[in-house]
Design a protein around this motif. Structure first.
Motif: not given
Length: 604
Positions: A508-533
């Motif tokens: 749909t969006y024509g994505i070529d690459v995806w950036l991840l980091d060490n906290s991308s799949f950390d539930p605790a970090a996800m819950a504290q992420n201001r953007w995700f909130q």
């Protein structure tokens, strides 16, 4: 010692000669140049450095040097559509000569500081005759500018004082051409402040009789108002056209968005009414105008002088007729502040009308109080008594000299004790290999990321990023709705265990690459992420997916990464296409990442 005394007396001369004024102005320019050079040192201390707001107002100007960059990019097109006409073409003119907008933005603050200083000095002398007052005005203004980020950002806000100060000087002298030219320039570079100009011109149609304001007879003030108003309206016509990413959000709509609430991207509505009305970001009456340097607090003595202290001190009487500027500018800014609150967000943020105007009034007021204090203390120190000095006289003279030195040295050197002085909000990219890698890819590559580094991708690599926290602006409904759709889609795709869901978002969006980091799949970090909130439903679904199965992207992270720098991992989606299109295929069927020196295309 005698030379020092003569120079000091020249700064305190109530009827200054040309030499007195030139000496004080030279001192003012010297400090402006010093602060500007210290700012240059910060701007050029390393690679991949840009002002924080440059990620809104500057990054898209890479198109001036290479029109093929960031093609058909929503974020780039949106921020370019917001650029004032004069600001855009100013940078474009230099780009035609081969000057990079990023390079120009680092040099420009020094040039602007040197250009505004003579007008600040001139305005101060129009209010108070001592050259020392002019010097203190320039010193305090330059200090406050380098304790903030407006000037150093080289964004439209950086052009406020270089036009505002000449306008005030021209208004005090009822200069028709001076007012018309400066209001035109302000409208082309920073339109909101042109409304302050029109308010001052309107009040200038009358005169104060005590607390009463009465219209003047028809004359020069009316011609000044008429010509300047016509010029301003002509220059503001382009901004009357609806934004292609509009409409502008209303106050009622904004109250329902998490973005405008505490913890949001553009926090505006604070639960504490004192914060909301006085110190809140964008909403507060004072906000940043009274923060630093602390010496600006002396400016609050000016209204006290006007209200009651004048009879005993005589300071108010020493001010020259343009002292009405204090009342006119304060009333104009306050009126526009109230009007902006009543019409949220039609006149943009209410604070834009008080932050700079009140800040300037504090600078002028503090400078006058400091200069008057130095003048009184100097009478004890410099002028000898006709009678022999006793112990009390010498003690009085010594205390006067020490107090005078404390004021002078404290005003000059106090900001040096602050960690934020000449530390403007420059952002330095921390992933140079990542920026270089992406810059080598096709110019129409599309990057997806839900990590903080997404804020820097389009600035430092010149490649499109689907969404980023920094460039999420909720003021225009059309733009914000598309960003919201993108973020929710990215969250669903990043945490899904269904390859079909990820494949649909990628296509749909024509994505070529995806950036991840060490906290991308950390539930605790996800819950504290201001953007995700900001997206509670999508966040709950993502956390639920993590507890039930391993997301597809997490599986691809090990086999399809083409670059790892620090905590950031670049996943090539062309590598994982076979897995995405054939869910039964195992990870072992993927080609090794060393076959992908450049990211392939995933479109089609």
């Amino acid at each position: 010692m005698q030379l020092f005394v003569r120079l000091w007396q020249s700064l305190l001369n109530p009827r200054p000669t040309a030499g007195d004024r030139q000496f004080a102005l030279a001192l003012s320019l010297g400090f402006a140049a010093l602060y500007g050079c210290l700012g240059l040192r910060q701007a050029f201390r390393g690679a991949y450095i840009i002002a924080d707001d440059g990620r809104h107002h500057l990054f898209w100007m890479q198109r001036f040097l290479d029109p093929d960059l960031l093609p058909q990019d929503l974020i780039t097109d949106y921020f370019q559509s917001l650029a004032p006409w004069g600001y855009l073409h100013f940078y474009k003119l230099f780009a035609l000569g081969g000057v990079s907008p990023f390079l120009l933005s680092k040099i420009l603050p020094l040039v602007l500081a040197l250009s505004l200083t003579p007008f600040c000095f001139r305005l101060a002398l129009q209010l108070y005759p001592l050259p020392l007052g002019g010097f203190f005005s320039c010193l305090l203004l330059n200090q406050s500018l380098w304790l903030a980020s407006d000037l150093a950002s080289a964004t439209p806000r950086a052009f406020i004082y270089p036009f505002f100060l000449p306008f005030l000087c021209a208004l005090n002298q009822t200069s028709l051409w001076g007012c018309a030219i400066t209001i035109a320039l302000q409208s082309l570079f920073y339109p909101p402040l042109s409304l302050v100009y029109l308010g001052l011109l309107t009040l200038n149609l009358g005169q104060w009789r005590g607390w009463r304001w009465r219209l003047k007879p028809l004359g020069k003030a009316h011609r000044l108002w008429g010509v300047s108003t016509i010029v301003a309206l002509v220059c503001l016509v382009p901004y009357a056209a609806p934004n292609p990413y509009g409409p502008t959000i209303t106050g009622a709509e904004a109250r329902l968005l998490p973005d405008f609430l505490e913890g949001g991207r553009s926090v505006f509505f604070h639960a504490n009414p004192l914060v909301y009305w006085f110190t809140g970001q964008d909403s507060g009456l004072l906000e940043t105008s009274m923060k630093e340097p602390i010496t600006l607090i002396l400016g609050l003595a000016i209204p006290l002088v006007a209200l009651g202290w004048r009879s005993s001190s005589g300071l108010w009487q020493q001010l020259l007729p343009p002292k009405r500027l204090f009342a006119d500018l304060g009333l104009t800014a306050l009126g526009l502040f109230v009007l902006a609150h009543l019409t949220l967000f039609r006149l943009y943020s209410p604070n834009r009308y008080t932050q700079h105007t009140f800040g300037l009034l504090l600078v002028l007021g503090a400078a006058i109080v400091l200069a008057q204090g130095c003048r009184l203390l100097s009478q004890l120190w410099i002028h000898p008594s006709s009678q022999p000095l006793g112990l009390r006289g010498w003690l009085q003279r010594g205390l006067g000299f020490l107090a005078l030195g404390a004021i002078a040295l404290g005003t000059v050197f106090y900001p040096c004790t602050l960690t934020s002085f000449i530390e403007p909000e420059y952002i330095q990219g921390q992933q140079p290999q990542l920026y270089q890698f992406l810059a080598q890819q096709p110019k129409d590559i599309q990057v997806a990321a839900l990590i903080p580094e997404a804020d820097n991708i389009n600035t430092f690599s010149g490649r499109s990023v689907l969404a980023s926290w920094e460039q999420t602006r909720p003021y225009h409904v059309g733009y914000h709705r598309q960003i919201q759709q993108r973020v929710t889609a990215l969250m669903a795709a990043q945490y899904t265990a269904d390859p079909a869901v990820l494949l649909q978002v990628v296509q749909t969006y024509g994505i070529d690459v995806w950036l991840l980091d060490n906290s991308s799949f950390d539930p605790a970090a996800m819950a504290q992420n201001r953007w995700f909130q900001q997206f509670p439903t999508a966040l709950d679904q993502a956390l639920a997916h993590l507890h039930t199965a391993t997301p597809v992207l997490q599986q691809l992270q090990g086999s399809c990464q083409v670059l790892t720098e620090g905590e950031v991992v670049v996943v090539d989606l062309a590598c994982g296409r076979s897995y995405l299109q054939s869910p039964i295929a195992g990870r072992n069927t993927l080609k090794p990442p060393d076959l992908y020196p450049k990211v392939g295309r995933s479109r089609g």
